[in-house]
Design an enzyme around this catalytic site. Sequence first.
Site, short mmCIF file in Angstrom:
data_model
loop_
_atom_site.label_atom_id
_atom_site.label_comp_id
_atom_site.label_asym_id
_atom_site.label_seq_id
_atom_site.Cartn_x
_atom_site.Cartn_y
_atom_site.Cartn_z
N LYS A 83 6.47 4.78 12.27
CA LYS A 83 6.35 3.54 13.03
C LYS A 83 7.36 3.56 14.17
CE LYS A 83 6.43 -1.49 12.11
NZ LYS A 83 6.51 -2.49 11.01
N SER A 156 2.94 -5.62 10.55
CA SER A 156 3.17 -5.13 11.89
C SER A 156 3.00 -3.61 11.98
CB SER A 156 4.59 -5.50 12.32
OG SER A 156 5.56 -4.84 11.49
N SER A 180 4.41 -6.42 6.12
CA SER A 180 3.99 -5.50 7.18
C SER A 180 3.69 -4.07 6.75
CB SER A 180 5.04 -5.48 8.30
OG SER A 180 5.16 -6.75 8.88
#
Length: 468
Positions: A83, A156, A180
Site C-alpha cells: 500500500k 482504504s 481498511s
Amino acid sequence: MNLPSDLHYLEMHELSLLIRSRKLSPVEVTEAQLARIAELDPGLHSYARVTPELALQQARAAERELADGTCRSPLHGIPLAYKDLFDTAQVVTAAGMPLHASRIPDQDATVVSRLREAGAVMLGKLQMTEGAFALHHPDITAPNNPWHPGHWAGASSSGCGVATAAGLCYASIGSDTGGSIRFPCAANGLTGLKPTWGRVSRQGAFELAASLDHVGPMTRSARDALFLLSTIAGHDLLDATSQPSVCLEVPGIDDSFRGLRVGIDERWLSDGVDPVIQQALQQVMAMIRDGGGKLLSIRVPDTRAVSQNWEAHCGVQTAVAHAETYPLRARQYGPALRRLIDGGRELSGMDYQRILLDAQRFTGQLEMLLYELDLLLAPVQPYAAPTHEQLSGLASDPEANRRLIQFTAPFNVSGHPCISLPIGLTPGGLPMGGQFIGRKGGEATLCRAGMAVQRVSDWHRLRPQRLK
C-alpha cells in the site's frame, strides 16, 4: 521452463515450495507478474506505481542466492506489493495524496525492510484512498473491483484488494483504521488479517490515527496471512508502541475448530444484515460445529457508541497527524479528508474525553467477554460491496455510515485482532466477507479458524470470472 497457466493465482505457500524446490524461477515468476500488470492494470488502476527495474533486480538476487543454497525465508523470491503509505527507499510514497506526489523517502518502513530482508520481491506501490481515509482524492483514478467495476473495491487499501484478487501480486501489505484491510478483502474475495494493535510496527507508515491504525497482510488464504504475519510481526526499536516478538510456526497450526469456543450473538448478526450474508454465516456456524468447535450464545457489548464516535475519534488524531500541512495547504486536500480534519480540529477536549471513555468502556467489556471465549463470529459489513452510487450516499447519511462500520471500527478502537474471510458469493456474483474476532495476541487462533473454514470450503479459491 513451462509456467503453470494459473501461476498468477497460486497461494504464497504453494509458490514458495515450487521456488525452493527449483521448479520455478523467481525471475520468471516476477517477469510473468510484471507482464500481467502491464496487460490488466490499465483497466484496474490498482498500482500507484510499478517498480519493474527494482523487482527484477531483487528477483535476480533471490535466484542467485537460492542457486547457491541460501534461502532467507519461505518468502524468498516471492513478488509482493505495498500500500502506498509505507515508506520505500528511493521510491515515491504519496499515501493517495497529490500533495505528496514527489515525496521520496530515504528509508524503508519497518514492514518493508523486514520483507526485503526475508528475500521478498517488491513489484510496486498500490493505490489507496486519500491519506487512508474514506474516499480517493478527486484527481486520482480509483481502482476498479475486478469482480464488477460498478461496485466498491473497498477502502482504504483498495489497490491492495484489487491487485491481490486480480493476480497482480501474490499478497500485499495494507493498513486498517476502521476496516481498511477487511473491507477490500470482503469486496474482492480475499483473506485479510488486522492484527492486535502494535503487533506489527507502524514505523514508516503514513499516519491516519495513531491509536486506531493497524498494519497487516492481505492474501488469498488464511495460511498465507499467517505466512506473512510471521515475518512482519514483532517488536521494533523504532516504534515504541510495537509489541514483543511472537513465534508463529505455520506448519504447527492445527487447521480445525476442535475445542474452540465461538461466540454467536444472533441479534447483532442480524442487525440490518442482508439475509444472504446471514445465510452464509449460518454455513460457517455449521462448519464450526462439524469441525468440533462449540457455539456459545453471547451478547456482544453495544457497538453503537464506538461506531458513531469513530469518525470524530479518528478526526482528532488525523488533525494532529496532518498539522504540518493542514490548514496551510488545505486547497490540495480532497473534500472528504478536509471534512474529517476540520471536524477533528473543532471537537472540544471535553467531547473527545467522552469518546475516549466510551472506547475504554467498550474495550473492557469486550475483554471480559473474550475471557470466556476463543473467538467471535461476525460479518465484515452488513451487505456485499455497494455500487458507487450507493456508496456516494453514505457520506451524507451518518446512520448508514455507522451501519457500514459497525462490525469493523469497534475492533480498531479496542485493538483486538480480526481475520476477514470470503464466505461465498451473492446471487449477483459479488464476494461476501465474514470475520472472526479474537483475543489480543490471538492471531494464531484466528488463522487456525480461517484455515479450518478454508479446509472444507472453496470460497477463497473463487476468482473474478471477467479476468483470465
